[in-house]
Design a protein around this motif. Structure first.
Motif, short mmCIF file in Angstrom:
data_model
loop_
_atom_site.label_atom_id
_atom_site.label_comp_id
_atom_site.label_asym_id
_atom_site.label_seq_id
_atom_site.Cartn_x
_atom_site.Cartn_y
_atom_site.Cartn_z
N GLU A 1 -2.20 -2.09 8.00
CA GLU A 1 -1.87 -1.46 9.28
C GLU A 1 -2.70 -0.20 9.47
OE1 GLU A 1 0.59 -2.32 11.56
OE2 GLU A 1 1.11 -4.14 10.49
N TYR B 1 -2.50 3.45 11.40
CA TYR B 1 -1.59 4.38 12.04
C TYR B 1 -2.35 5.57 12.60
CZ TYR B 1 2.07 1.73 9.73
OH TYR B 1 2.89 0.71 9.32
N ASP C 1 2.59 8.50 15.75
CA ASP C 1 3.20 7.18 15.77
C ASP C 1 4.60 7.27 15.17
OD1 ASP C 1 1.03 5.95 16.89
OD2 ASP C 1 0.35 4.98 15.04
N VAL D 1 7.50 5.60 13.05
CA VAL D 1 7.54 4.58 12.02
C VAL D 1 8.92 4.53 11.38
CG1 VAL D 1 5.08 4.72 11.48
CG2 VAL D 1 6.68 6.20 10.28
N VAL E 1 4.39 10.04 12.12
CA VAL E 1 3.16 10.26 11.37
C VAL E 1 2.58 11.61 11.75
CG1 VAL E 1 0.82 9.42 10.95
CG2 VAL E 1 2.68 7.79 11.23
N TYR F 1 0.79 -0.27 3.19
CA TYR F 1 2.07 0.27 3.64
C TYR F 1 3.11 -0.84 3.70
CZ TYR F 1 -1.59 3.38 5.25
OH TYR F 1 -2.70 4.16 5.32
N GLN G 1 5.73 0.10 12.01
CA GLN G 1 5.50 0.89 13.23
C GLN G 1 6.56 0.50 14.26
OE1 GLN G 1 1.51 0.73 14.60
NE2 GLN G 1 1.83 2.28 16.15
#
Length: 73
Positions: A26, A28, A32, A34, A44, A67, A72
């Motif tokens: 992913e 990020y 963002d 999460v 983030v 991750y 997300q």
């Protein structure tokens, strides 16, 4: 003879076995939202090459790539 994790064998078209799926990492960006399996919902606050820093309110945690426990929202 063992192979190292970096060396993948080429999948043959005539093989009865399915090829191993490619690992999708992913991407990020800062701000963002999460969700982490252990820490809960966060935002983030920093992005590095192989890690992200996430603010979960009570603490900021650096999570390395891949991750697996991070989603997300």
């Amino acid at each position: 003879m063992a192979t190292s994790p970096g060396n993948k064998r080429k999948h043959l078209a005539s093989s009865p076995f399915q090829p191993e799926p490619e690992l999708v990492i992913e991407v990020y960006a800062v701000d963002d939202k999460v969700c982490h399996d252990l820490y809960g919902v966060g935002r983030v606050v920093g992005v590095e090459t192989h890690a992200v820093a996430v603010d979960f309110g009570s603490r900021t945690v650096r999570i390395p790539s891949p991750y697996r426990k991070l989603q997300q929202l």
